[in-house]
Design a protein around this motif. Structure first.
Motif, PDB file in Angstrom:
ATOM      1  N   GLY A  17      17.401  -2.757   8.479  1.00 23.75           N
ATOM      2  CA  GLY A  17      18.715  -2.113   8.510  1.00 23.75           C
ATOM      3  C   GLY A  17      18.521  -0.750   9.141  1.00 23.75           C
ATOM      4  O   GLY A  17      17.675   0.008   8.706  1.00 23.75           O
ATOM      5  N   GLY A  18      19.255  -0.439  10.177  1.00 20.58           N
ATOM      6  CA  GLY A  18      19.043   0.833  10.856  1.00 20.58           C
ATOM      7  C   GLY A  18      20.345   1.496  11.242  1.00 20.58           C
ATOM      8  O   GLY A  18      21.358   0.838  11.412  1.00 20.58           O
ATOM      9  N   ASP A  19      20.289   2.806  11.352  1.00 20.93           N
ATOM     10  CA  ASP A  19      21.455   3.576  11.763  1.00 20.93           C
ATOM     11  C   ASP A  19      21.013   4.763  12.592  1.00 20.93           C
ATOM     12  O   ASP A  19      19.860   5.181  12.546  1.00 20.93           O
ATOM     13  CB  ASP A  19      22.215   4.114  10.533  1.00 20.93           C
ATOM     14  N   ILE A  20      21.947   5.311  13.339  1.00 16.79           N
ATOM     15  CA  ILE A  20      21.760   6.587  14.017  1.00 16.79           C
ATOM     16  C   ILE A  20      22.508   7.603  13.176  1.00 16.79           C
ATOM     17  O   ILE A  20      23.684   7.425  12.865  1.00 16.79           O
ATOM     18  CB  ILE A  20      22.341   6.558  15.447  1.00 16.79           C
ATOM     19  N   LEU A  21      21.835   8.667  12.788  1.00 18.26           N
ATOM     20  CA  LEU A  21      22.403   9.639  11.876  1.00 18.26           C
ATOM     21  C   LEU A  21      22.456  11.003  12.537  1.00 18.26           C
ATOM     22  O   LEU A  21      21.505  11.422  13.183  1.00 18.26           O
ATOM     23  CB  LEU A  21      21.526   9.713  10.623  1.00 18.26           C
ATOM     24  N   SER A  22      23.577  11.698  12.382  1.00 18.26           N
ATOM     25  CA  SER A  22      23.683  13.090  12.824  1.00 18.26           C
ATOM     26  C   SER A  22      23.496  13.984  11.614  1.00 18.26           C
ATOM     27  O   SER A  22      24.197  13.832  10.622  1.00 18.26           O
ATOM     28  CB  SER A  22      25.080  13.392  13.394  1.00 18.26           C
ATOM     29  N   ALA A  23      22.543  14.908  11.705  1.00 25.60           N
ATOM     30  CA  ALA A  23      22.404  15.956  10.693  1.00 25.60           C
ATOM     31  C   ALA A  23      23.102  17.168  11.285  1.00 25.60           C
ATOM     32  O   ALA A  23      22.636  17.750  12.259  1.00 25.60           O
ATOM     33  CB  ALA A  23      20.939  16.234  10.414  1.00 25.60           C
ATOM     34  N   LEU A  24      24.244  17.509  10.740  1.00 22.12           N
ATOM     35  CA  LEU A  24      25.077  18.547  11.324  1.00 22.12           C
ATOM     36  C   LEU A  24      24.525  19.929  10.980  1.00 22.12           C
ATOM     37  O   LEU A  24      24.200  20.202   9.825  1.00 22.12           O
ATOM     38  CB  LEU A  24      26.516  18.422  10.828  1.00 22.12           C
ATOM     39  N   GLY A  25      24.414  20.785  11.996  1.00 20.28           N
ATOM     40  CA  GLY A  25      23.914  22.148  11.798  1.00 20.28           C
ATOM     41  C   GLY A  25      24.804  22.917  10.837  1.00 20.28           C
ATOM     42  O   GLY A  25      26.014  22.757  10.831  1.00 20.28           O
ATOM     43  N   LYS A  39      15.162   0.888   7.560  1.00 24.55           N
ATOM     44  CA  LYS A  39      14.567   0.423   6.317  1.00 24.55           C
ATOM     45  C   LYS A  39      14.398  -1.083   6.436  1.00 24.55           C
ATOM     46  O   LYS A  39      15.137  -1.761   7.160  1.00 24.55           O
ATOM     47  CB  LYS A  39      15.464   0.759   5.132  1.00 24.55           C
ATOM     48  N   GLY A  40      13.385  -1.607   5.753  1.00 21.45           N
ATOM     49  CA  GLY A  40      13.200  -3.046   5.800  1.00 21.45           C
ATOM     50  C   GLY A  40      11.884  -3.477   5.219  1.00 21.45           C
ATOM     51  O   GLY A  40      11.166  -2.687   4.592  1.00 21.45           O
ATOM     52  N   ALA A  41      11.562  -4.730   5.436  1.00 23.79           N
ATOM     53  CA  ALA A  41      10.300  -5.280   4.952  1.00 23.79           C
ATOM     54  C   ALA A  41       9.147  -4.503   5.585  1.00 23.79           C
ATOM     55  O   ALA A  41       9.179  -4.207   6.787  1.00 23.79           O
ATOM     56  CB  ALA A  41      10.202  -6.758   5.316  1.00 23.79           C
ATOM     57  N   ALA A  62      -0.440  -4.506  -2.319  1.00 24.21           N
ATOM     58  CA  ALA A  62      -0.838  -4.369  -3.720  1.00 24.21           C
ATOM     59  C   ALA A  62       0.390  -4.340  -4.631  1.00 24.21           C
ATOM     60  O   ALA A  62       0.416  -4.991  -5.687  1.00 24.21           O
ATOM     61  CB  ALA A  62      -1.676  -3.104  -3.911  1.00 24.21           C
ATOM     62  N   TRP A  63       1.433  -3.589  -4.219  1.00 27.39           N
ATOM     63  CA  TRP A  63       2.651  -3.539  -5.016  1.00 27.39           C
ATOM     64  C   TRP A  63       3.354  -4.897  -5.031  1.00 27.39           C
ATOM     65  O   TRP A  63       3.881  -5.321  -6.058  1.00 27.39           O
ATOM     66  CB  TRP A  63       3.587  -2.452  -4.505  1.00 27.39           C
ATOM     67  N   ALA A  64       3.383  -5.565  -3.896  1.00 26.69           N
ATOM     68  CA  ALA A  64       4.031  -6.881  -3.832  1.00 26.69           C
ATOM     69  C   ALA A  64       3.302  -7.890  -4.722  1.00 26.69           C
ATOM     70  O   ALA A  64       3.943  -8.701  -5.397  1.00 26.69           O
ATOM     71  CB  ALA A  64       4.084  -7.372  -2.386  1.00 26.69           C
ATOM     72  N   LYS A  65       1.980  -7.823  -4.760  1.00 27.37           N
ATOM     73  CA  LYS A  65       1.202  -8.739  -5.611  1.00 27.37           C
ATOM     74  C   LYS A  65       1.478  -8.498  -7.085  1.00 27.37           C
ATOM     75  O   LYS A  65       1.319  -9.394  -7.905  1.00 27.37           O
ATOM     76  CB  LYS A  65      -0.288  -8.599  -5.321  1.00 27.37           C
ATOM     77  N   LYS A  66       1.907  -7.282  -7.431  1.00 28.68           N
ATOM     78  CA  LYS A  66       2.275  -6.969  -8.817  1.00 28.68           C
ATOM     79  C   LYS A  66       3.702  -7.413  -9.130  1.00 28.68           C
ATOM     80  O   LYS A  66       4.199  -7.215 -10.228  1.00 28.68           O
ATOM     81  CB  LYS A  66       2.161  -5.460  -9.072  1.00 28.68           C
ATOM     82  N   GLY A  67       4.388  -7.965  -8.128  1.00 27.50           N
ATOM     83  CA  GLY A  67       5.741  -8.451  -8.330  1.00 27.50           C
ATOM     84  C   GLY A  67       6.832  -7.460  -7.980  1.00 27.50           C
ATOM     85  O   GLY A  67       8.015  -7.725  -8.213  1.00 27.50           O
ATOM     86  N   ALA A  68       6.466  -6.320  -7.421  1.00 25.10           N
ATOM     87  CA  ALA A  68       7.468  -5.306  -7.082  1.00 25.10           C
ATOM     88  C   ALA A  68       8.153  -5.648  -5.762  1.00 25.10           C
ATOM     89  O   ALA A  68       7.590  -6.317  -4.899  1.00 25.10           O
ATOM     90  CB  ALA A  68       6.812  -3.930  -6.975  1.00 25.10           C
ATOM     91  N   ARG A  69       9.363  -5.179  -5.612  1.00 21.87           N
ATOM     92  CA  ARG A  69      10.098  -5.267  -4.339  1.00 21.87           C
ATOM     93  C   ARG A  69       9.744  -4.015  -3.563  1.00 21.87           C
ATOM     94  O   ARG A  69       9.902  -2.900  -4.057  1.00 21.87           O
ATOM     95  CB  ARG A  69      11.605  -5.328  -4.634  1.00 21.87           C
ATOM     96  N   VAL A  70       9.252  -4.187  -2.340  1.00 23.95           N
ATOM     97  CA  VAL A  70       8.797  -3.058  -1.530  1.00 23.95           C
ATOM     98  C   VAL A  70       9.660  -2.968  -0.279  1.00 23.95           C
ATOM     99  O   VAL A  70       9.813  -3.946   0.455  1.00 23.95           O
ATOM    100  CB  VAL A  70       7.313  -3.216  -1.131  1.00 23.95           C
ATOM    101  N   ILE A  71      10.215  -1.790  -0.038  1.00 24.65           N
ATOM    102  CA  ILE A  71      11.013  -1.540   1.159  1.00 24.65           C
ATOM    103  C   ILE A  71      10.419  -0.332   1.878  1.00 24.65           C
ATOM    104  O   ILE A  71      10.202   0.715   1.266  1.00 24.65           O
ATOM    105  CB  ILE A  71      12.492  -1.273   0.812  1.00 24.65           C
ATOM    106  N   ALA A  72      10.133  -0.500   3.162  1.00 23.20           N
ATOM    107  CA  ALA A  72       9.589   0.599   3.961  1.00 23.20           C
ATOM    108  C   ALA A  72      10.740   1.403   4.565  1.00 23.20           C
ATOM    109  O   ALA A  72      11.769   0.851   4.952  1.00 23.20           O
ATOM    110  CB  ALA A  72       8.690   0.055   5.073  1.00 23.20           C
ATOM    111  N   LEU A  73      10.540   2.720   4.634  1.00 21.53           N
ATOM    112  CA  LEU A  73      11.532   3.641   5.191  1.00 21.53           C
ATOM    113  C   LEU A  73      10.900   4.380   6.361  1.00 21.53           C
ATOM    114  O   LEU A  73       9.789   4.901   6.235  1.00 21.53           O
ATOM    115  CB  LEU A  73      11.973   4.643   4.120  1.00 21.53           C
ATOM    116  N   ALA A  74      11.582   4.426   7.497  1.00 21.00           N
ATOM    117  CA  ALA A  74      11.027   5.069   8.690  1.00 21.00           C
ATOM    118  C   ALA A  74      12.125   5.824   9.429  1.00 21.00           C
ATOM    119  O   ALA A  74      13.314   5.528   9.279  1.00 21.00           O
ATOM    120  CB  ALA A  74      10.391   4.026   9.610  1.00 21.00           C
TER     121      ALA A  74
END
Length: 134
Positions: A17-25, A39-41, A62-74
């Motif tokens: 899932g992606g977006d273009i974001l403006s951080a307004l001055g 964000k995504g797998a 390691a987190w996934a093997k423990k049963g956690a849901r893991v989402i990467a943010l970039a």
């Protein structure tokens, strides 16, 4: 103050899932900044990163093997004026390149202690059990 400039569904990067974001001055002398956010797998985001940090794969696995849901943010800041003019028109596959890892969001939702017994009871009573994820 932030403003989303484009809808998340701009292309076909499956699992992202992606977006273009403006951080307004905030002041009269500050310029707005444009950022590409995704964000995504973790396996999918890995292919979009400019540099994969040491331990990235081992950590999310390691987190996934423990049963956690893991989402990467970039994210990636758009510094080039020409790219800023084009970013809302380029295909998603081009906009979401050379990203920098921001972090991993880890969600734990352990099974309740009586879940296994409950599922067994339902299965024994001839109910069809189906797992739905996503």
């Amino acid at each position: 103050i932030c403003r989303v400039n484009s809808p998340g569904d701009r292309g076909s990067n499956s699992g992202v899932g992606g977006d273009i974001l403006s951080a307004l001055g905030g002041g009269s002398d500050e310029r707005d900044e444009l950022w590409v956010l995704a964000k995504g797998a973790p396996e999918t985001i890995e292919t979009l990163l400019e540099h994969v940090p040491d331990g990235y794969v081992a950590c999310h696995q390691a987190w996934a093997k423990k049963g956690a849901r893991v989402i990467a943010l970039a994210a990636r800041r758009i510094a080039d004026a020409e790219e800023a003019d084009d970013v809302l028109r380029v295909p998603r596959e081009k906009a979401e390149t050379n990203l920098h890892l921001v972090g991993l969001a880890i969600f734990e939702c352990p099974l309740k202690t009586d879940s296994a017994a409950c599922l067994a009871h339902l299965a024994n009573s001839k109910h069809q059990l189906v797992m739905i994820t996503g």
